[in-house]
Design an enzyme around this catalytic site. Structure first.
Site, PDB file in Angstrom:
ATOM      1  N   HIS A 179     -30.430 -21.154 -50.908  1.00  0.00           N
ATOM      2  CA  HIS A 179     -29.173 -20.485 -50.560  1.00  0.00           C
ATOM      3  C   HIS A 179     -28.217 -21.514 -49.995  1.00  0.00           C
ATOM      4  CE1 HIS A 179     -26.374 -17.703 -48.540  1.00  0.00           C
ATOM      5  NE2 HIS A 179     -26.825 -16.787 -49.366  1.00  0.00           N
ATOM      6  N   ASP A 194     -31.282 -12.388 -53.587  1.00  0.00           N
ATOM      7  CA  ASP A 194     -30.910 -12.048 -54.960  1.00  0.00           C
ATOM      8  C   ASP A 194     -32.138 -11.949 -55.865  1.00  0.00           C
ATOM      9  OD1 ASP A 194     -28.029 -12.108 -54.554  1.00  0.00           O
ATOM     10  OD2 ASP A 194     -28.287 -14.255 -54.263  1.00  0.00           O
TER      11      ASP A 194
END
Length: 442
Positions: free
Chosen positions: A318, A376
């Site tokens: 991330h 995600d």
């Protein structure tokens, strides 16, 4: 600007001294402490004192506002809303309670929560004439295109909540947006499938109501699976707000001009639609399709390590979190609950995802670089298992993030120091040139 500099100095006893080596002059820039996190250099006096301003593409080193809503420590893997950890909220709370927390600043009492839920429930209907707007889109229109159009059009139907100077109207608009977003999103899906719109029900909770509007049909009774509803509610909580990301900054920028809240949220949806922001879980499914089968996972993992190979693993690591994404830990357990409830372990893409997760969590290359599965990765798996088409993934993100956008917009409007957003630039184009008539140009 001189007043701002004086106010900044008065508020801080610590400074950073900047020296202009071309002139030998030095300038004191105040340090501003937050309640947690690093101190911030207040550069508001910079231009007036030095004649220079800062250059920061993407604003990755620039604080554009002061906020009490959300705190992220990417190095430690911490995400907090109003001081409460995302793990605690996801485990013990529900989305309506998190909405109240973000909008009001405190967790509600039992009475306050009941009143808030009642208010949201009784705002879930949308104006009947909005159905004609849906019919103006092509059937194959992307649901996010529909969301941008319909949410922006709300300002044409709800004139009684567009005066941003009125705190009562601001709150009414906030409630309307949170309440109507599931209805708008579900209608976008139903329109794309050719199925009739399903109206919301006042006896269902927020996540239950959304699943009902998405998947019910008039021909038969639809019963909401409580495990799926809980997973949906958890996804909403985990996406409710995430500090000053691209879409939130877009909402604040639009709002800084005095635009109405419906237009601001439509702007946020537009920003979220970008694949680098809200489309990441769609990219996870595309990657799984590209891998093709579980026996190719090891090969693709090796390809991902090769900088010269264009293949990349989506849903790992991330930009903000340099440790495990705290939201991913929560969704990991939800993913297995959903898969067990639905009994879809034979789904080829889900088999690939599970094998990819296993290898990546054990591979030294990924562990050393802290390239762990992020939110995600797991949300894509859950939504796929629940029957959502990939085109709806970003729509769900927008639905959940609406309360964060609204809370950020509301905070900005109520901040006496807020101004219209006006970034500067480093101009590198031509210098002054004289105009040459067209007949004399060579």
């Amino acid at each position: 600007m001189a007043k701002e500099a004086a106010a900044a100095k008065a508020a801080s006893n610590e400074y950073v001294t900047l020296t202009d080596h071309s002139t030998g002059e030095s300038y004191d820039m105040p340090l501003m402490p937050g309640s947690v996190g690093p101190k911030v250099i207040d550069v508001r006096p910079l231009y007036s004192q030095t004649g220079h301003f800062t250059y920061d593409p993407g604003f990755t080193s620039t604080g554009a506002c002061e906020s009490k809503l959300t705190y992220i420590d990417g190095e430690a893997g911490i995400l907090m809303h109003r001081g409460y950890s995302i793990e605690d909220l996801a485990e013990h709370s529900d989305f309506m309670e998190v909405c109240y927390l973000l909008l009001e600043g405190e967790l509600p009492t039992a009475a306050e929560k009941a009143e808030f839920e009642d208010t949201i429930t009784h705002h879930t209907m949308i104006h009947e004439q909005l159905q004609y707007l849906y019919r103006g889109f092509r059937r194959d229109a992307h649901p996010m295109a529909i969301m941008v159009g319909v949410v922006g059009a709300l300002s044409a139907f709800y004139h009684d909540s567009t005066d941003i100077a009125d705190p009562v109207q601001r709150m009414i608009a906030s409630h309307r947006l949170v309440a109507k977003m599931p209805t708008i999103a579900a209608m976008a899906y139903k329109f794309s499938t050719g199925q009739p719109f399903i109206y919301p029900r006042n006896d269902l909770k927020y996540a239950e109501n959304f699943l009902y509007m998405m998947f019910a049909v008039p021909c038969e009774e639809y019963k909401v699976d409580p495990i799926l509803a809980r997973a949906m509610d958890r996804i909403f909580i985990l996406h409710a707000d995430h500090e000053q990301n691209a879409s939130t900054s877009t909402v604040r920028t639009a709002g800084s001009s005095g635009a109405n809240p419906f237009a601001c949220i439509a702007a946020g949806i537009s920003s979220l639609w970008g694949p680098a922001h809200g489309g990441a879980n769609e990219a996870v499914l595309a990657m799984l399709n590209e891998i093709g089968s579980p026996d190719r996972v090891a090969e693709c993992v090796e390809r991902a390590k090769d900088k010269d190979d264009p293949f990349r693993l989506m849903g790992f690591g991330h930009r903000v979190y340099k440790n495990y994404d705290p939201r991913a830990k929560v969704l990991q357990s939800s993913a297995y609950e959903v898969l067990n409830s639905l009994g879809v372990h034979d789904d080829p893409l889900l088999k690939i995802a599970m094998e990819l997760e296993r290898i990546a969590l054990e591979d030294d290359y990924f562990v050393e670089r802290k390239l762990f599965p992020n939110v995600d990765f797991y949300s894509g798996i859950i939504l796929k298992a629940m029957g959502f088409p990939t085109s709806m993934f970003t729509v769900l993100f927008a639905l959940a993030r609406t309360v964060g956008w609204i809370a950020q917009w509301k905070e900005m409007i109520e901040d006496p120091s807020q101004k219209i957003t006006r970034p500067r630039q480093l101009y590198t184009g031509p210098t002054s040139r004289e105009y040459v008539p067209v007949d004399k140009r060579g």
